[in-house]
Design a protein around this motif. Structure first.
Motif, short mmCIF file in Angstrom:
data_model
loop_
_atom_site.label_atom_id
_atom_site.label_comp_id
_atom_site.label_asym_id
_atom_site.label_seq_id
_atom_site.Cartn_x
_atom_site.Cartn_y
_atom_site.Cartn_z
N ALA A 84 -3.98 -4.28 -3.75
CA ALA A 84 -3.02 -5.38 -3.60
C ALA A 84 -3.65 -6.55 -2.84
O ALA A 84 -3.45 -7.71 -3.21
CB ALA A 84 -1.76 -4.89 -2.89
N SER B 55 -5.73 -8.32 -5.20
CA SER B 55 -4.90 -9.15 -6.08
C SER B 55 -4.54 -10.46 -5.38
O SER B 55 -4.50 -11.52 -6.01
CB SER B 55 -3.60 -8.42 -6.46
OG SER B 55 -3.88 -7.31 -7.28
N GLY B 56 -4.28 -10.36 -4.08
CA GLY B 56 -3.94 -11.56 -3.31
C GLY B 56 -5.12 -12.52 -3.23
O GLY B 56 -4.93 -13.73 -3.37
N ALA C 2 -5.43 -14.18 -6.52
CA ALA C 2 -4.38 -15.20 -6.69
C ALA C 2 -4.72 -16.45 -5.90
O ALA C 2 -4.52 -17.58 -6.37
CB ALA C 2 -3.03 -14.63 -6.26
N ALA D 4 -0.50 0.83 -5.28
CA ALA D 4 -1.05 -0.53 -5.31
C ALA D 4 -2.05 -0.68 -6.45
O ALA D 4 -2.10 -1.72 -7.11
CB ALA D 4 -1.71 -0.84 -3.97
N GLY E 47 -0.23 -0.97 -9.71
CA GLY E 47 0.36 -2.31 -9.83
C GLY E 47 -0.69 -3.34 -10.23
O GLY E 47 -0.45 -4.20 -11.09
N ARG F 103 -0.55 -5.37 -13.84
CA ARG F 103 -0.52 -6.85 -13.91
C ARG F 103 -1.80 -7.40 -14.52
O ARG F 103 -1.91 -8.60 -14.76
CB ARG F 103 -0.33 -7.44 -12.49
CG ARG F 103 1.01 -7.15 -11.86
CD ARG F 103 1.16 -7.90 -10.53
NE ARG F 103 0.13 -7.53 -9.57
CZ ARG F 103 0.23 -6.56 -8.66
NH1 ARG F 103 1.35 -5.87 -8.57
NH2 ARG F 103 -0.76 -6.30 -7.84
#
Lengths: 404, 341
Positions: B104, B107-108, B111, B139, B142, B146
């Motif tokens: 996660a 992913s941040g 992003a 996580a 996920g 995505r």
């Protein structure tokens, strides 16, 4: 321009005005309207180049925010209740890493028993997680505090939690003035991270620190947090200059002049409390209120100054430290002048309305010196008498599931 | 001056061969230009498979990305031995957040880079088997679902080694750990269903999934390079023997990794969009006993008397892998060019 809008929509608009670069979302009542509104803005393109990430848990919501903030982007998320507890480990991590994330907590009770309605149990559980906590008294202050939160967070490299009462604010439609983009831009410059993950200047973020420096790391975090007490009034003044309207600061006094009895509270109960105070003042009872806006770090000096003339203090807590009493009451006790009688009142747990009539009764009792050290507003004793009788020391004690 | 012809005693083996192949096919690790992403001075144990794997993976990823790489690390041995404040062994931009959130957090980061338009920078996340198959699985799933632009690398040493060798969801049957002791009627870890994360990753239909070991480093580097050539969620599962946790001599790390592959216990494969597209054939098939007997964590299978039925169950699982992936069939595809034998 004042408009009639729902609190959540107003908060979403305020956050959008702050030009977040990464927003991540996981649904939990009563926070969901906020991120829904932000998601729509990202999808329609009006918030470009903001990234909206639908994550699989609140733990991931905070973790994505951590990655985004360490990556140098302005990051925002929102949660409530169980969700805040589920992300607790990452909440501490965000502050430990000094990442200026802003998060809305739409305050809601914590189970069991499961309860979706408003109280402050969630924020209180994480009050000492190294985040600044701001409590909104109404939706106007929710809007204003969110915009100031980004400024505060980024100047200090400390994350900020904006606490907004679930339902009673998030779902309430009020007349709210949402500032224009130009004013917000003049107040809130683009995010310049203190350090970020960059291949051109590689840094190690999140190293292991042993006994030889851990205390010093914590000391510095403490010092940064304490700076918030100096900085918040400055930021509030600059905000007022930018939008032409006040709001913010550490505490908000109401009719404290000559007040023998001062009631300290935070969140949406403030509105009802002010009404009750107006009525009591009309009846000749000298009572005033103090809203605590910045709860962490706790503004001891400002609260002490506000209580200087008080002969008696009542503290309303919308959360319970089970077996102890109120959280806010414990903090206010630290700030109150020595010897001042202080009554903690536990009120409005799990969404029970805190009515003007109940507050009046409570404060009248307090003004006559009849309130105990710990009081419960509108406690329905018929529901608990039988159970109490079954407690050890009671008359009818059994062990097991049918105890009492 | 008389000269003697150089004798390469290890011709046909796995070590000196690097010097004999075409320079363009040599490992990134053998080049002076390697980035030393995880540089010397760290505190990994002697013979650490994870440190070895991470060096190969990260330097290959750095080369593939032209040095434009950000790494996110889960809590675990790799994080602990590399960053005792105020020192760090990382020469890449590196973030450690928590045990269960590396996918996660990555992913941040991805992003953030998208929001800043810095599309040249790639993101790699890494963790051990505990951080990947257990506490970080939500996580990771996920991130897969995505299809976030992150390469996640699991260094699998089959238990929680950092905390003192406790069982993880990746611990194999019968293995001794501190929480699956060699006592009682069925000593060691239970025969469960296992948690096969490469297959779980494939079930997400992500563009690229691969497994590798630290014995076949060309193959490992090639898979990193392949993964870095793809955008979206990618998963690389690397078997990294742990001398401490496996109770094996520190000079057997690479050998054990090879035996894991040659027995069929650890299938080495590649998958695209959820379908297996290539497997590394077993060259010299060996019975699982040869792999097990080198490791103290399986000592109870041989002493005081052999537990042949347990060894047979482990052999049956290896045989099932061989059948499922065609690891010894004639039409098993060879590893990619430059791959180890």
């Amino acid at each position: 321009m004042r408009e009639q809008i729902e609190g959540s929509q107003a908060v979403a608009r305020a956050v959008a005005l702050c030009r977040p670069q990464v927003v991540c979302a996981y649904p939990i009542t009563p926070q969901t309207h906020i991120v829904e509104a932000l998601g729509a803005r990202v999808k329609e393109g009006s918030l470009a180049p903001c990234q909206f990430i639908n994550v699989e848990s609140e733990f991931a919501a905070m973790s994505v925010s951590i990655g985004a903030s360490a990556g140098g982007s302005r990051a925002y998320t929102a949660t409530a209740s169980q969700g805040l507890l589920f992300m607790a480990e990452a909440v501490y991590n965000a502050s430990g890493l000094g990442l200026p994330i802003v998060m809305t907590v739409a305050n809601r009770a914590i189970g069991a028993p499961i309860n979706i309605w408003n109280d402050h149990s969630d924020s209180m559980a994480l009050r000492d997680a190294g985040w600044v906590q701001l409590f909104a008294a109404d939706n106007q202050s929710a809007v204003d505090l969110h915009i100031q939160a980004f400024r505060l967070a980024e100047e200090l490299s400390v994350p900020v939690m904006v606490c907004v009462d679930g339902f009673s604010l998030t779902h309430a439609v009020e007349g709210i003035d949402v500032p224009d983009q130009e004013s917000v831009d003049s107040f809130l410059p683009p995010f310049v991270p203190r350090q970020r993950l960059d291949p051109d200047e590689p840094v190690t973020i999140g190293a292991m620190v042993g006994p030889e420096a851990f205390t010093e790391v914590r000391y510095l975090a403490h010092a940064r947090m304490r700076r918030a007490l100096d900085l918040m009034p400055v930021i509030a003044a600059e905000f007022a200059a930018a939008v032409g309207r006040g709001g913010g600061g550490l505490v908000e006094p109401y009719r404290l002049e000559g007040a023998d009895l001062v009631v300290v509270a935070q969140g949406s109960v403030i509105g009802t409390l002010c009404d009750a105070i107006d009525e009591l003042r009309d009846e000749g009872i000298s009572v005033g209120a103090l809203a605590v806006t910045v709860y962490r770090p706790f503004p001891v000096d400002a609260v002490r100054a506000a209580l200087a003339g008080a002969r008696r203090v009542v503290v309303i807590d919308r959360a319970l430290a089970t077996g102890e009493g109120g959280f806010l009451a414990a903090d206010v006790r630290r700030a109150a002048p020595a010897g001042t009688p202080l009554h903690g009142v536990i009120a409005g747990l799990g969404g029970r309305p805190v009515t003007r009539a109940s507050l009046r009764r409570c404060l009248e009792e307090a003004s006559r010196g009849l309130l105990g050290e710990l009081a419960w507003l509108d406690l329905d004793t018929t529901l608990i008498e039988k159970e109490l009788a079954g407690l050890p020391g009671g008359t009818d004690v059994h062990a097991g599931p049918h105890a009492g | 001056m008389p000269t003697a012809p150089v004798k390469f005693y290890q011709v046909g083996s796995f070590a000196a061969g690097n010097r004999l192949i075409d320079p363009s096919l040599r490992t990134v690790q053998s080049e002076l230009t390697r980035s030393n992403s995880l540089t010397s001075g760290h505190r990994a144990c002697q013979g650490c498979g994870e440190a070895l794997g991470a060096r190969y993976v990260l330097d290959a990823a750095m080369r593939a990305s032209g040095g434009r790489l950000v790494v996110v690390n889960a809590t675990g041995c790799l994080e602990v031995f590399s960053t005792p404040y105020p020192e760090t062994s990382w020469q890449v931009a590196w973030l450690h957040s928590l045990f269960g959130n590396a996918p996660a957090a990555a992913s941040g980061v991805a992003a953030a880079l998208r929001s800043q338009g810095r599309t040249d920078i790639r993101v790699l996340a890494q963790g051990g088997d505990g951080g990947t198959v257990d506490i970080g699985l939500g996580a990771l799933s996920g991130m897969f679902e995505r299809n976030d632009d992150v390469l996640y690398v699991c260094y699998d040493n089959e238990a929680y080694m950092n905390t003192g060798v406790q069982r993880s969801g990746a611990t194999p049957p019968a293995a001794r750990t501190a929480t699956t002791e060699t006592v009682g009627p069925e000593p060691g870890n239970v025969f469960g269903q296992g948690k096969n994360l490469p297959r779980i990753a494939m079930a997400h239909g992500i563009p690229y999934v691969a497994t590798a070991t630290v014995s076949e480093v060309h193959d490992l580097e090639n898979k990193v390079e392949t993964a870095m050539g793809i955008h979206g969620a990618r998963y690389l599962h690397v078997l990294v023997p742990c001398p401490l946790g496996w109770a094996a001599p520190t000079n057997q790390t690479v050998h054990l990794a090879r035996l894991a592959k040659e027995t069929g216990i650890f299938p080495v494969l590649e998958a695209r969009d959820g379908e297996v597209t290539a497997v590394s054939a077993i060259r010299h098939q060996v019975p699982v006993e040869e792999y097990l007997k080198l490791q103290g964590r399986y000592r109870h299978l041989f002493r005081p008397e052999p537990r042949t039925e347990v060894i047979a169950r482990i052999q049956a699982a290896a045989d099932a892998n061989i059948a499922r992936y065609g690891l010894v069939s004639d039409d098993a595809t060879e590893p990619p060019a430059g791959g180890a034998p």
